[in-house]
Scaffold this active site. Sequence first.
Site, PDB file in Angstrom:
ATOM      1  CD  GLU A 223      -1.743  -2.230   1.765  1.00  0.00           C
ATOM      2  OE1 GLU A 223      -0.692  -2.356   2.440  1.00  0.00           O
ATOM      3  OE2 GLU A 223      -2.494  -3.181   1.504  1.00  0.00           O
TER       4      GLU A 223
ATOM      5  CE1 TYR B 203       7.893   0.347  -3.003  1.00  0.00           C
ATOM      6  CE2 TYR B 203       6.149   1.976  -2.748  1.00  0.00           C
ATOM      7  CZ  TYR B 203       7.152   1.195  -2.204  1.00  0.00           C
ATOM      8  OH  TYR B 203       7.410   1.267  -0.860  1.00  0.00           O
TER       9      TYR B 203
HETATM   10  C1  LIG Z   1      10.849   6.014  -1.064  1.00  0.00           C
HETATM   11  C2  LIG Z   1      12.275   5.938  -0.507  1.00  0.00           C
HETATM   12  C3  LIG Z   1      12.425   4.636   0.275  1.00  0.00           C
HETATM   13  C4  LIG Z   1      13.262   5.937  -1.686  1.00  0.00           C
HETATM   14  O1  LIG Z   1      14.559   5.724  -1.146  1.00  0.00           O
HETATM   15  P1  LIG Z   1      15.876   6.281  -1.866  1.00  0.00           P
HETATM   16  O2  LIG Z   1      17.029   5.547  -1.301  1.00  0.00           O
HETATM   17  O3  LIG Z   1      15.936   7.757  -1.800  1.00  0.00           O
HETATM   18  O4  LIG Z   1      15.598   5.855  -3.371  1.00  0.00           O
HETATM   19  P2  LIG Z   1      16.695   5.500  -4.488  1.00  0.00           P
HETATM   20  O5  LIG Z   1      17.844   6.431  -4.384  1.00  0.00           O
HETATM   21  O6  LIG Z   1      16.989   4.043  -4.417  1.00  0.00           O
HETATM   22  O7  LIG Z   1      15.887   5.833  -5.817  1.00  0.00           O
HETATM   23  C5  LIG Z   1      15.298   4.792  -6.586  1.00  0.00           C
HETATM   24  C6  LIG Z   1      14.176   5.354  -7.434  1.00  0.00           C
HETATM   25  O8  LIG Z   1      13.162   5.928  -6.618  1.00  0.00           O
HETATM   26  C7  LIG Z   1      12.601   7.083  -7.267  1.00  0.00           C
HETATM   27  N1  LIG Z   1      12.951   8.268  -6.477  1.00  0.00           N
HETATM   28  C8  LIG Z   1      13.664   8.285  -5.319  1.00  0.00           C
HETATM   29  N2  LIG Z   1      13.729   9.558  -4.839  1.00  0.00           N
HETATM   30  C9  LIG Z   1      13.052  10.337  -5.708  1.00  0.00           C
HETATM   31  C10 LIG Z   1      12.751  11.728  -5.746  1.00  0.00           C
HETATM   32  N3  LIG Z   1      13.191  12.565  -4.794  1.00  0.00           N
HETATM   33  N4  LIG Z   1      12.012  12.189  -6.779  1.00  0.00           N
HETATM   34  C11 LIG Z   1      11.567  11.357  -7.739  1.00  0.00           C
HETATM   35  N5  LIG Z   1      11.816  10.021  -7.762  1.00  0.00           N
HETATM   36  C12 LIG Z   1      12.546   9.523  -6.751  1.00  0.00           C
HETATM   37  C13 LIG Z   1      13.230   7.120  -8.634  1.00  0.00           C
HETATM   38  O9  LIG Z   1      12.462   6.306  -9.488  1.00  0.00           O
HETATM   39  C14 LIG Z   1      14.583   6.463  -8.382  1.00  0.00           C
HETATM   40  O10 LIG Z   1      15.145   5.907  -9.512  1.00  0.00           O
HETATM   41  P3  LIG Z   1      16.119   6.811 -10.440  1.00  0.00           P
HETATM   42  O11 LIG Z   1      17.278   7.173  -9.564  1.00  0.00           O
HETATM   43  O12 LIG Z   1      16.471   5.898 -11.575  1.00  0.00           O
HETATM   44  O13 LIG Z   1      15.326   8.021 -10.838  1.00  0.00           O
HETATM   45  C15 LIG Z   1      12.608   7.168   0.390  1.00  0.00           C
HETATM   46  O14 LIG Z   1      12.281   8.345  -0.315  1.00  0.00           O
HETATM   47  C16 LIG Z   1      11.884   7.185   1.719  1.00  0.00           C
HETATM   48  O15 LIG Z   1      12.323   6.544   2.676  1.00  0.00           O
HETATM   49  N6  LIG Z   1      10.759   7.940   1.815  1.00  0.00           N
HETATM   50  C17 LIG Z   1      10.032   8.080   3.099  1.00  0.00           C
HETATM   51  C18 LIG Z   1       9.367   6.800   3.498  1.00  0.00           C
HETATM   52  C19 LIG Z   1       8.381   6.341   2.445  1.00  0.00           C
HETATM   53  O16 LIG Z   1       7.591   7.113   1.943  1.00  0.00           O
HETATM   54  N7  LIG Z   1       8.436   5.027   2.136  1.00  0.00           N
HETATM   55  C20 LIG Z   1       7.529   4.403   1.194  1.00  0.00           C
HETATM   56  C21 LIG Z   1       6.281   3.992   1.917  1.00  0.00           C
HETATM   57  S1  LIG Z   1       5.136   3.151   0.818  1.00  0.00           S
END
Ligand SMILES: CC(C)(COP(=O)(O)OP(=O)(O)OC[C@H]1O[C@@H](n2cnc3c(N)ncnc32)[C@H](O)[C@@H]1OP(=O)(O)O)[C@@H](O)C(=O)NCCC(=O)NCCS
Length: 158
Positions: free
Chosen positions: A111, A123
């Site tokens: 979700e 995702y």
């Molecule tokens: C979602 C989350 C886990 C991503 O972690 P992250 O380590 O920053 O992500 P990554 O560096 O591995 O990025 C992977 C992909 O995510 C997406 N992404 C990550 N950060 C992004 C941003 N600021 N804007 C747009 N896309 C983003 C992109 O698709 C990216 O791929 P790309 O680098 O080829 O564009 C992180 O933002 C987070 O912890 N958010 C708060 C908690 C949360 O919302 N969790 C999800 C609950 S369902």
Amino acid sequence: MNSVVREPVPQLRAMLPGDLALVADIERRSYEFPWSRGIFRDCLLAGYTCLLIEAEDQPRGYGILSVAGGEAHLLNLCVDRDWRRYGFGELLLAELISRARSAGVRQMLLEVRPSNETALRLYRKYGFRPVGRRRGYYRAEDGREDAVVLALRLVPDE
Ligand SMILES: CC(C)(COP(=O)(O)OP(=O)(O)OC[C@H]1O[C@@H](n2cnc3c(N)ncnc32)[C@H](O)[C@@H]1OP(=O)(O)O)[C@@H](O)C(=O)NCCC(=O)NCCS
């Protein structure tokens, strides 16, 4: 003088009870309505796959996956604020997908808030597709927010 720029080198490992305080700190910094430390403890006790990512010898993120009834459910995925955009979220997700596949499950579900564009992008990049909506699933400042249910098929359709 030469300056050496170091990339954070991440490592994945199982979350342990001793990590819970730091994990709960990351959670509090990351969500408006965070899980309590007790919820993480329950996930460990339940035997869920609780994966931690470390960099510079400290936890920087985690993912929690439950597997039951032929399905895997991603319950939490989070990277600490200052450690985002280094690919840590992707590493966690890819490993959890691989574990779900190894467990032989048909699909992986999760979700997500429709307002969480960052997570939705991550995702989508891994092939998750919307399969439904749960009305009023999340707490929100002004009441409740729906959840979008995403699914990734791990075996070919019959
Ligand atoms: C979602 C989350 C886990 C991503 O972690 P992250 O380590 O920053 O992500 P990554 O560096 O591995 O990025 C992977 C992909 O995510 C997406 N992404 C990550 N950060 C992004 C941003 N600021 N804007 C747009 N896309 C983003 C992109 O698709 C990216 O791929 P790309 O680098 O080829 O564009 C992180 O933002 C987070 O912890 N958010 C708060 C908690 C949360 O919302 N969790 C999800 C609950 S369902």
